[in-house]
Design an enzyme around this catalytic site. Structure first.
Site, PDB file in Angstrom:
ATOM      1  N   ILE A  14      17.607  37.403 -18.308  1.00 52.12           N
ATOM      2  CA  ILE A  14      16.996  36.198 -19.020  1.00 52.12           C
ATOM      3  C   ILE A  14      18.086  35.118 -19.121  1.00 52.12           C
ATOM      4  O   ILE A  14      18.028  34.120 -19.073  1.00 52.12           O
ATOM      5  CB  ILE A  14      16.666  36.368 -20.337  1.00 52.12           C
ATOM      6  CG1 ILE A  14      15.076  37.280 -20.454  1.00 52.12           C
ATOM      7  CG2 ILE A  14      16.133  35.088 -21.651  1.00 52.12           C
ATOM      8  CD1 ILE A  14      14.678  37.468 -19.546  1.00 52.12           C
TER       9      ILE A  14
ATOM     10  N   CYS B 175       8.134  38.477 -23.915  1.00 50.52           N
ATOM     11  CA  CYS B 175       7.835  37.872 -22.343  1.00 50.52           C
ATOM     12  C   CYS B 175       6.189  38.175 -22.559  1.00 50.52           C
ATOM     13  O   CYS B 175       5.297  37.561 -22.131  1.00 50.52           O
ATOM     14  CB  CYS B 175       8.491  38.294 -21.680  1.00 50.52           C
ATOM     15  SG  CYS B 175       8.412  40.437 -21.622  1.00 50.52           S
ATOM     16  N   ASN B 176       5.921  39.461 -23.062  1.00 51.43           N
ATOM     17  CA  ASN B 176       3.937  39.338 -23.469  1.00 51.43           C
ATOM     18  C   ASN B 176       3.676  38.768 -24.274  1.00 51.43           C
ATOM     19  O   ASN B 176       3.063  38.321 -24.016  1.00 51.43           O
ATOM     20  CB  ASN B 176       4.376  40.954 -23.941  1.00 51.43           C
ATOM     21  CG  ASN B 176       4.351  42.054 -23.257  1.00 51.43           C
ATOM     22  OD1 ASN B 176       3.622  42.318 -21.832  1.00 51.43           O
ATOM     23  ND2 ASN B 176       5.166  43.016 -22.776  1.00 51.43           N
TER      24      ASN B 176
ATOM     25  N   ARG C  27       5.652  47.125 -17.897  1.00 46.04           N
ATOM     26  CA  ARG C  27       6.626  47.271 -16.908  1.00 46.04           C
ATOM     27  C   ARG C  27       7.490  48.166 -17.645  1.00 46.04           C
ATOM     28  O   ARG C  27       8.248  47.702 -18.428  1.00 46.04           O
ATOM     29  CB  ARG C  27       7.199  46.094 -15.514  1.00 46.04           C
ATOM     30  CG  ARG C  27       8.492  44.969 -17.050  1.00 46.04           C
ATOM     31  CD  ARG C  27       9.981  45.744 -16.961  1.00 46.04           C
ATOM     32  NE  ARG C  27      10.027  44.510 -17.620  1.00 46.04           N
ATOM     33  CZ  ARG C  27      10.776  44.860 -19.160  1.00 46.04           C
ATOM     34  NH1 ARG C  27      10.386  46.060 -19.488  1.00 46.04           N
ATOM     35  NH2 ARG C  27      11.930  43.994 -19.497  1.00 46.04           N
TER      36      ARG C  27
ATOM     37  N   HIS D 106       3.971  42.818 -15.905  1.00 44.55           N
ATOM     38  CA  HIS D 106       3.221  43.442 -16.949  1.00 44.55           C
ATOM     39  C   HIS D 106       1.429  43.310 -16.757  1.00 44.55           C
ATOM     40  O   HIS D 106       1.086  41.718 -16.081  1.00 44.55           O
ATOM     41  CB  HIS D 106       3.256  43.180 -18.021  1.00 44.55           C
ATOM     42  CG  HIS D 106       4.622  43.507 -18.728  1.00 44.55           C
ATOM     43  ND1 HIS D 106       5.263  43.859 -19.435  1.00 44.55           N
ATOM     44  CD2 HIS D 106       5.426  41.891 -19.241  1.00 44.55           C
ATOM     45  CE1 HIS D 106       6.375  44.102 -19.718  1.00 44.55           C
ATOM     46  NE2 HIS D 106       6.979  43.020 -19.658  1.00 44.55           N
TER      47      HIS D 106
ATOM     48  N   GLN E  39       7.838  39.954 -16.661  1.00 43.87           N
ATOM     49  CA  GLN E  39       8.369  38.689 -17.387  1.00 43.87           C
ATOM     50  C   GLN E  39      10.154  38.353 -17.274  1.00 43.87           C
ATOM     51  O   GLN E  39      10.244  38.375 -18.362  1.00 43.87           O
ATOM     52  CB  GLN E  39       9.137  40.675 -18.107  1.00 43.87           C
ATOM     53  CG  GLN E  39       9.713  41.760 -17.149  1.00 43.87           C
ATOM     54  CD  GLN E  39       9.317  42.267 -15.627  1.00 43.87           C
ATOM     55  OE1 GLN E  39       8.636  42.319 -15.598  1.00 43.87           O
ATOM     56  NE2 GLN E  39      10.025  42.663 -15.206  1.00 43.87           N
TER      57      GLN E  39
HETATM   58  P1  NAD Z   1      19.951  42.164 -19.988  1.00 42.27           P
HETATM   59  O1  NAD Z   1      20.522  43.957 -21.063  1.00 42.27           O
HETATM   60  O2  NAD Z   1      19.653  42.037 -19.000  1.00 42.27           O
HETATM   61  O3  NAD Z   1      21.243  41.844 -20.378  1.00 42.27           O
HETATM   62  C1  NAD Z   1      21.908  41.123 -21.558  1.00 42.27           C
HETATM   63  C2  NAD Z   1      23.637  40.484 -21.208  1.00 42.27           C
HETATM   64  O4  NAD Z   1      23.874  40.042 -22.928  1.00 42.27           O
HETATM   65  C3  NAD Z   1      24.256  40.801 -19.967  1.00 42.27           C
HETATM   66  O5  NAD Z   1      25.130  39.895 -19.788  1.00 42.27           O
HETATM   67  C4  NAD Z   1      25.434  41.663 -20.945  1.00 42.27           C
HETATM   68  O6  NAD Z   1      26.914  41.629 -20.626  1.00 42.27           O
HETATM   69  C5  NAD Z   1      25.734  40.540 -22.185  1.00 42.27           C
HETATM   70  N1  NAD Z   1      25.923  41.296 -23.691  1.00 42.27           N
HETATM   71  C6  NAD Z   1      26.181  42.567 -24.070  1.00 42.27           C
HETATM   72  N2  NAD Z   1      26.520  42.270 -25.476  1.00 42.27           N
HETATM   73  C7  NAD Z   1      26.939  41.536 -25.742  1.00 42.27           C
HETATM   74  C8  NAD Z   1      27.634  40.201 -26.391  1.00 42.27           C
HETATM   75  N3  NAD Z   1      27.855  41.174 -27.324  1.00 42.27           N
HETATM   76  N4  NAD Z   1      27.832  38.767 -26.513  1.00 42.27           N
HETATM   77  C9  NAD Z   1      27.699  38.437 -25.257  1.00 42.27           C
HETATM   78  N5  NAD Z   1      27.046  38.793 -24.117  1.00 42.27           N
HETATM   79  C10 NAD Z   1      26.554  40.206 -24.625  1.00 42.27           C
HETATM   80  O7  NAD Z   1      19.089  41.773 -21.423  1.00 42.27           O
HETATM   81  P2  NAD Z   1      17.620  40.963 -21.208  1.00 42.27           P
HETATM   82  O8  NAD Z   1      16.513  41.793 -20.157  1.00 42.27           O
HETATM   83  O9  NAD Z   1      18.197  39.219 -20.880  1.00 42.27           O
HETATM   84  O10 NAD Z   1      17.188  40.506 -22.400  1.00 42.27           O
HETATM   85  C11 NAD Z   1      17.609  39.230 -22.810  1.00 42.27           C
HETATM   86  C12 NAD Z   1      16.529  39.100 -24.271  1.00 42.27           C
HETATM   87  O11 NAD Z   1      16.282  38.206 -24.021  1.00 42.27           O
HETATM   88  C13 NAD Z   1      16.435  40.499 -25.281  1.00 42.27           C
HETATM   89  O12 NAD Z   1      16.111  39.873 -26.480  1.00 42.27           O
HETATM   90  C14 NAD Z   1      15.078  41.009 -24.915  1.00 42.27           C
HETATM   91  O13 NAD Z   1      14.209  40.956 -25.523  1.00 42.27           O
HETATM   92  C15 NAD Z   1      14.551  39.109 -24.048  1.00 42.27           C
HETATM   93  N6  NAD Z   1      13.912  39.673 -23.042  1.00 42.27           N
HETATM   94  C16 NAD Z   1      13.963  40.090 -21.894  1.00 42.27           C
HETATM   95  C17 NAD Z   1      12.161  40.411 -21.539  1.00 42.27           C
HETATM   96  C18 NAD Z   1      13.427  40.620 -20.240  1.00 42.27           C
HETATM   97  O14 NAD Z   1      12.314  41.327 -19.869  1.00 42.27           O
HETATM   98  N7  NAD Z   1      13.813  41.301 -19.402  1.00 42.27           N
HETATM   99  C19 NAD Z   1      11.561  39.272 -20.953  1.00 42.27           C
HETATM  100  C20 NAD Z   1      11.798  38.378 -22.334  1.00 42.27           C
HETATM  101  C21 NAD Z   1      12.787  38.111 -23.695  1.00 42.27           C
END
Ligand code: NAD
Length: 338
Positions: free
Chosen positions: A12, A139-140, A167, A218, A299
């Protein structure tokens, strides 16, 4: 120009950073990441890189990635942080944001009470006006909020039932599963029902979620009790009027998420993203006050425009239509696709 820091640069965060860069009223002051991997190397060409603390600095510099400072240093340069760290980390970061007096946008992996309001631009843009802490729903929930709020605002909705075929994980992840199982959520409603209510209001929602071995999208099977009788073509027209809903068809070959994402790649957008929620036209069926339809959610990208709009609402830079229009234009969300 609103100065934005992006804390967390995974699925994201990197998309939101790029989207903010495209806005003429915002700029990215830096991004923070924990792993000095290929994504960090690519990011360092475009963005100033920050890390949570000293311990990470050496790891990054050993890999030849220049680090500008700590997350706290990055925040000091920003007016708002987009927190896109993994689920639960954002809640811990809230204390730092408060201490530094910086506003923050959280993601849907956090609990709703991390922020003053949960947000979806179509469903409740005004709830974020002037707020310091806002959570963009998952996303959902974003997928459901776009279509359901469109129905709510034009016809009225009495009850929503949704089956979410989720997914398993994102495309760049080779660790999570399932890889050979179907994993249902064992509580009714799944957490998506109450989450949807945080943005659409007190409409009763019943959801069930089932995780399946795919990484593309999804799929939601949605049944809605409407407040008035209508017909299928009226619903098709309502959805088609919204740029962030893509009324598509299986008749030209887009009969599964494989072809929907193939079509998205052909659009030529960065990463082959599909910011719109795809609704299959032939699945839209009305009988009296009951509406059924099937939609697909990319998503990795549907929440990206929502993050941009959340910032505009927090700083009261624009009304809802104005912000959506600007965001959509910058991201190439044009409407009229089939
Ligand atoms: P991800 O695991 O792909 O990315 C997380 C990032 O945060 C990585 O770059 C990691 O290096 C970094 N990170 C980890 N710990 C950290 C810290 N303490 N300080 C700073 N950076 C740190 O995660 P994502 O899928 O992008 O999800 C992020 C948020 O978005 C979550 O709340 C998730 O639920 C939400 N989200 C995800 C999706 C999806 O499908 N991936 C969709 C919508 C919302």
């Amino acid at each position: 120009m609103i100065r934005v820091a992006v804390n967390g640069f995974g699925t994201i965060g990197r998309r939101v950073a790029d989207a903010i860069t495209l806005q003429d009223d915002m700029l990215v002051v830096g991004i923070a990441k924990t792993s000095p991997d290929y994504i960090a190397k690519l990011a360092s060409v475009k963005y100033r890189i920050f890390v949570p603390d000293q311990k990470f600095m050496k790891e990054f510099e050993d890999k030849g990635i220049k680090v500008e400072g700590s997350v706290e240093n990055m925040i000091e340069e920003a007016e708002v942080v987009v927190d896109a760290t993994p689920e639960g980390v954002g809640e811990k970061n809230l204390a730092i944001y408060k201490k530094k007096g910086v506003r923050a946008v959280f993601q849907g992996g956090e609990e709703a009470d991390v922020a003053e309001t949960s947000f979806n631009a179509y469903a409740n843009y005004d709830s974020a006006l002037g707020k310091n802490y806002v959570r963009v729903v998952s996303c959902n929930t974003t997928g459901l909020a776009r279509t359901v709020s469109t129905l709510r605002d034009s016809i009225g909705v009495s009850k929503i039932y949704a089956t979410l075929v989720r997914r398993a994980t994102d495309q760049n992840d080779s660790k999570k599963g399932p890889i050979n199982a179907v994993e249902p959520s064992l509580s009714f409603p799944s957490h998506h029902g109450p989450d949807l209510q945080t943005v659409i209001g007190n409409i009763p929602v019943d959801t069930v979620a089932v995780k399946v071995p795919t990484t593309l999208m999804h799929v939601h099977v949605v049944n809605v009790d409407l407040q008035k009788e209508t017909n299928s073509s009226k619903v098709i027209d309502l959805f088609s009027e919204k740029r962030r809903i893509f009324v598509t068809t299986g008749k030209d070959g887009k009969s599964s998420t494989a072809q929907i994402m193939d079509y998205a790649r052909e659009l030529g957008r960065p990463r082959g993203d599909l910011f719109e929620i795809a609704v299959w036209k032939e699945s839209i069926k009305v009988s009296g006050t009951r509406l059924n339809f099937v939609q697909a959610v990319h998503q990795e990208s549907d929440v990206v425009p929502e993050n941009v709009d959340a910032i505009r609402a927090m700083f009261e830079l624009s009304d809802r239509e104005g912000s959506i229009e600007r965001t959509d234009r910058s991201l190439g969300i044009k409407g009229g696709m089939q």
